[in-house]
Design a protein around this motif. Structure first.
Motif, mmCIF file in Angstrom:
data_model
loop_
_atom_site.group_PDB
_atom_site.id
_atom_site.type_symbol
_atom_site.label_atom_id
_atom_site.label_comp_id
_atom_site.label_asym_id
_atom_site.label_seq_id
_atom_site.Cartn_x
_atom_site.Cartn_y
_atom_site.Cartn_z
ATOM 1 N N TYR A 34 1.033 -1.138 0.011
ATOM 2 C CA TYR A 34 0.165 0.060 -0.093
ATOM 3 C C TYR A 34 0.932 1.192 -0.044
ATOM 4 O O TYR A 34 2.057 1.160 0.127
ATOM 5 C CB TYR A 34 -1.135 -0.005 1.178
ATOM 6 N N GLY A 35 0.224 2.585 -0.239
ATOM 7 C CA GLY A 35 1.094 3.668 0.109
ATOM 8 C C GLY A 35 2.014 3.866 -1.105
ATOM 9 O O GLY A 35 1.717 3.496 -2.321
ATOM 10 N N ARG A 36 2.894 4.329 -0.741
ATOM 11 C CA ARG A 36 4.257 4.751 -1.866
ATOM 12 C C ARG A 36 4.850 3.571 -2.323
ATOM 13 O O ARG A 36 5.558 3.746 -3.438
ATOM 14 C CB ARG A 36 5.281 5.316 -0.936
ATOM 15 N N ALA A 48 -7.986 6.344 -0.436
ATOM 16 C CA ALA A 48 -7.267 5.997 0.770
ATOM 17 C C ALA A 48 -8.361 6.393 1.748
ATOM 18 O O ALA A 48 -8.535 5.448 2.663
ATOM 19 C CB ALA A 48 -6.039 7.250 1.129
ATOM 20 N N TRP A 52 -9.451 3.077 4.474
ATOM 21 C CA TRP A 52 -8.838 3.131 5.720
ATOM 22 C C TRP A 52 -10.397 3.071 6.531
ATOM 23 O O TRP A 52 -10.460 2.196 7.260
ATOM 24 C CB TRP A 52 -8.528 4.363 6.071
ATOM 25 N N GLY A 105 -4.075 10.980 0.460
ATOM 26 C CA GLY A 105 -3.583 9.816 0.247
ATOM 27 C C GLY A 105 -3.272 8.848 -0.812
ATOM 28 O O GLY A 105 -4.326 9.046 -1.619
ATOM 29 N N LYS A 106 -2.554 7.857 -0.587
ATOM 30 C CA LYS A 106 -2.372 7.015 -2.180
ATOM 31 C C LYS A 106 -3.527 6.114 -2.183
ATOM 32 O O LYS A 106 -3.943 5.416 -0.988
ATOM 33 C CB LYS A 106 -1.125 6.629 -1.891
ATOM 34 N N THR A 108 -5.481 2.519 -2.197
ATOM 35 C CA THR A 108 -5.208 1.198 -1.692
ATOM 36 C C THR A 108 -5.533 0.071 -2.400
ATOM 37 O O THR A 108 -6.710 0.286 -2.932
ATOM 38 C CB THR A 108 -5.684 1.184 -0.307
ATOM 39 N N TYR A 179 6.996 13.950 -1.147
ATOM 40 C CA TYR A 179 7.595 13.691 0.351
ATOM 41 C C TYR A 179 8.450 14.621 1.082
ATOM 42 O O TYR A 179 9.160 14.992 0.222
ATOM 43 C CB TYR A 179 7.916 12.166 0.176
ATOM 44 N N HIS A 232 10.038 1.658 5.523
ATOM 45 C CA HIS A 232 10.049 3.275 5.451
ATOM 46 C C HIS A 232 11.413 3.833 5.715
ATOM 47 O O HIS A 232 11.735 4.882 5.324
ATOM 48 C CB HIS A 232 9.003 3.708 6.695
#
Length: 255
Positions: A34-36, A48, A52, A105-106, A108, A179, A232
């Motif tokens: 997920y995400g980046r 996103a 969530w 948010g990116k 999902t 970012y 991360h």
């Protein structure tokens, strides 16, 4: 409470421990889904906020249904009520507040959302069924050092988690993309301050509950978040030449 159900809940707790170890190993070998780490071209993704809210909601809804259907004196016990409230407070914030504060948010992947939804249903049932049907505490358990220390850890972890999420949300000014290096709070000491808060939170819950069920959840959380935090940390080091060298991954001054 019939003995077979108590045995079932214990076995479900042990299974959650196994799942935690497996998640640690899998996430060490593969990047978080997920995400980046997800390419923008990936098919079948959810916004996103939607992802969530959907994936976290079972951890709130399932305990409420379990408790409403339970006819037991356990729910008249203050230790049981407080522990259930601790669990529900977290997931009220996580499913009804946090998603709607997300800024850009990116998306999902649907499969990731389904996996998270399934786990939240599983764990929501496990924790709430145990506390509403099985857990027996003395009336003075709320003054026991284990409960008091656990509650304080849970509260500290909750505040760290919420504050860290606030810092991450406000990294970009309106209209900015890309970012940035998080600054402030425990981000001055670790890359994954939000994850550190969540691990502390559920370790405190496990200490206050003093049960295999809560302990299994704390273990699962730590195993999963430790592996993700390492990804991360490495990502930040590779992306930013000026990333603070003294920052640890998830535990201040140690790891």
């Amino acid at each position: 409470m019939k003995l077979p159900e108590r045995l079932l809940l214990d076995r479900l707790a042990y299974l959650e421990c196994v799942l935690g170890v497996l998640s640690f190993l899998v996430l060490r070998l593969a990047r978080p889904p997920y995400g980046r780490y997800v390419p923008p071209s990936s098919a079948f993704q959810l916004p996103a906020r939607v992802a969530w809210a959907v994936q976290e909601l079972p951890s709130l809804v399932v305990p409420l249904v379990v408790c409403c259907c339970a006819e037991t004196e356990r729910l008249h016990s203050w230790p049981n009520r407080i522990l259930l409230a601790m669990f529900l407070v977290h997931y009220t914030q996580r499913s009804l507040i946090f998603p709607f504060l997300i800024r850009g948010g990116k998306p999902t992947p649907v499969r990731t959302c389904i996996v998270a939804f399934t786990f939240c249903t599983y764990n929501g049932y496990l924790q709430s069924r145990y506390l509403s049907q099985c857990a027996v505490y003395a009336d003075d358990w709320v003054t026991d050092p284990r409960f008091l220390a656990g509650f304080v850890l849970w509260l500290i972890g909750t505040l760290i988690n919420i504050h860290s999420d606030h810092i991450l949300r406000n990294l970009r000014k309106p209209g900015e993309t890309g970012y940035k290096i998080p600054r402030g709070g425990l981000f001055e000491y670790v890359t994954a301050a939000n994850y550190f808060g969540e691990v502390v939170e559920w370790c405190g819950f496990a200490l206050a509950s003093w049960s295999p069920q809560a302990g299994a959840f704390a273990l699962f959380t730590a195993c999963s978040l430790f592996s993700i935090a390492q990804h991360h940390h490495q990502w930040y080091i590779e992306k930013f030449e000026d990333y603070p060298k003294f920052r640890k991954t998830i535990i201040p001054f140690l790891f």
